[in-house]
Design an enzyme around this catalytic site. Sequence first.
Site, short mmCIF file in Angstrom:
data_model
loop_
_atom_site.label_atom_id
_atom_site.label_comp_id
_atom_site.label_asym_id
_atom_site.label_seq_id
_atom_site.Cartn_x
_atom_site.Cartn_y
_atom_site.Cartn_z
N HIS A 1 0.85 -1.19 0.00
CA HIS A 1 0.00 0.00 0.00
C HIS A 1 0.89 1.24 0.00
O HIS A 1 1.74 1.42 0.87
CB HIS A 1 -0.93 -0.02 1.22
CG HIS A 1 -1.93 -1.13 1.17
ND1 HIS A 1 -2.27 -1.89 2.27
CD2 HIS A 1 -2.67 -1.62 0.13
CE1 HIS A 1 -3.17 -2.79 1.91
NE2 HIS A 1 -3.43 -2.65 0.63
N GLU B 1 2.05 3.68 3.02
CA GLU B 1 2.65 3.10 4.23
C GLU B 1 4.17 3.15 4.11
O GLU B 1 4.84 2.14 3.93
CB GLU B 1 2.12 1.68 4.42
CG GLU B 1 0.60 1.65 4.59
CD GLU B 1 -0.01 0.25 4.50
OE1 GLU B 1 0.74 -0.74 4.41
OE2 GLU B 1 -1.26 0.16 4.52
N ARG C 1 -3.24 4.87 -1.74
CA ARG C 1 -3.10 3.51 -1.21
C ARG C 1 -2.92 2.45 -2.31
O ARG C 1 -2.09 1.55 -2.18
CB ARG C 1 -4.35 3.19 -0.39
CG ARG C 1 -4.52 1.72 0.03
CD ARG C 1 -5.84 1.56 0.77
NE ARG C 1 -6.22 0.17 0.95
CZ ARG C 1 -5.86 -0.59 1.97
NH1 ARG C 1 -5.08 -0.07 2.91
NH2 ARG C 1 -6.26 -1.83 2.09
N HIS D 1 3.30 -4.00 6.47
CA HIS D 1 2.29 -2.96 6.30
C HIS D 1 2.34 -1.99 7.48
O HIS D 1 3.13 -2.13 8.39
CB HIS D 1 0.88 -3.58 6.23
CG HIS D 1 0.66 -4.44 5.03
ND1 HIS D 1 -0.04 -4.01 3.92
CD2 HIS D 1 1.05 -5.72 4.75
CE1 HIS D 1 -0.08 -4.98 3.02
NE2 HIS D 1 0.59 -6.03 3.50
N GLU E 1 1.75 -5.26 10.77
CA GLU E 1 1.24 -3.88 10.75
C GLU E 1 2.12 -3.13 11.74
O GLU E 1 1.98 -3.29 12.96
CB GLU E 1 -0.24 -3.84 11.18
CG GLU E 1 -1.21 -4.49 10.20
CD GLU E 1 -1.49 -3.65 8.97
OE1 GLU E 1 -1.06 -2.48 8.94
OE2 GLU E 1 -2.12 -4.17 8.03
#
Length: 407
Positions: A174, A177, A215, A285, A359
């Site tokens: 994405h 990020e 994104r 991510h 994440e």
Amino acid sequence: MVLDHKSAFGASVLLASVIICGNVLCPVGAYLYSNRYAGLQVDFWQPNSATLICQNATVDVHVKRNDTQGLHERLKQEHIDYRVFISNLQKEIEKQTGDRSSRRRRSESQYDYEVYHSLEEIQSWMFEMNRTHTDLVDMFSIGKSYEGKPLYVLQIGKRSRHQKKAVWIDCGVHAREWIGPAFCQWFVKELNFYVMPVFNVDGYDFSWTTDRFWRKTRSKNHKFHCRGVDANRNWKVKWCEEGASSHPCDDTYCGPFPESEPEVKAVARFLRKYKKRVKAYISIHAYAQMLLYPYSYKYATIPNFNCVESAAHNAVTALYSAYGVRYRYGPASTTLYVSSGSSIDWAYRNGIPYAFAFELRDTGYFGFLLPESLINPTCTETMRAVKAIASGLLKKCKTDREKFPYI
């Protein structure tokens, strides 16, 4: 602002704004299919789609300055609590992009791993790593993006060990990020892996030149003006089911068909070719501070759950040992939300027994604008986690071997 929901304003503002209409959750003045709305401009950061909002949950949203007053009033009318986390997004963006010439100067003489870099700078760094470390680094392209940019991968490790067990790690799926590509570059200094520093090269480049919070990929749609596909909803596993959108204007758009995006297709083709060697798949991510594993598309336990759960536990324990930062871990569907067509589910279904999605920091205070001062600690702690996963591959996990013969 956080609505127990989070937000910010400035030239733009990050607001958490969800209106609870009876038992139905609706974004303020918007259609559910789009994250970039007409009327009040609401860009969902966490979760990334209005359809994924749960009642009494915290939501992070970004709102343009001109829309903040109306949103304030609406939130008060609905008795929804909120806080402003970043009052001027443009100022924070400028801190990270800085003056282009000065950034080039500081990266040419000695590469600075503690700042964010553009796609051009990252690819120049990859060429330099390949040139100066010929005994350890092999750089190659696995295809081209929608816009024709090469999709580079670094194979890291001694030549004599290239036929042994391998781990794949990708960053920048994405575009917005930025901490992901920063980690992949940091990571190359240390370990032996297949490393793809920027998966979504078109989107990442666009996030530097045009829209910091872009994104998706940048592919065109012939029926709508909206561009791009969510590269983590485009894999051929329960494609375009729950947690993915069929509308091209949504940030979670699954694409016209599985592997429609050349970036996804190239990585899938590479991993299929080398699936006997690749024993772990890791995708980086941001943000949420979580370590996720399959399944994403359903509430169910994977066959080798005990082995994967143990690896995840060891990883977050190792990560915590660096600075005391806590990560939640578990199946993606229950720990984060249900999503179909994800890369970790695809990797797992295609015989890679350990498939994880990190994440990274934080949990919403900075969101996608994690300061450069936090690159070092974030990458240092994440390195410990990835090393824990990698070292675990050297040990045979016998608990579920019969259920999952690929281990």
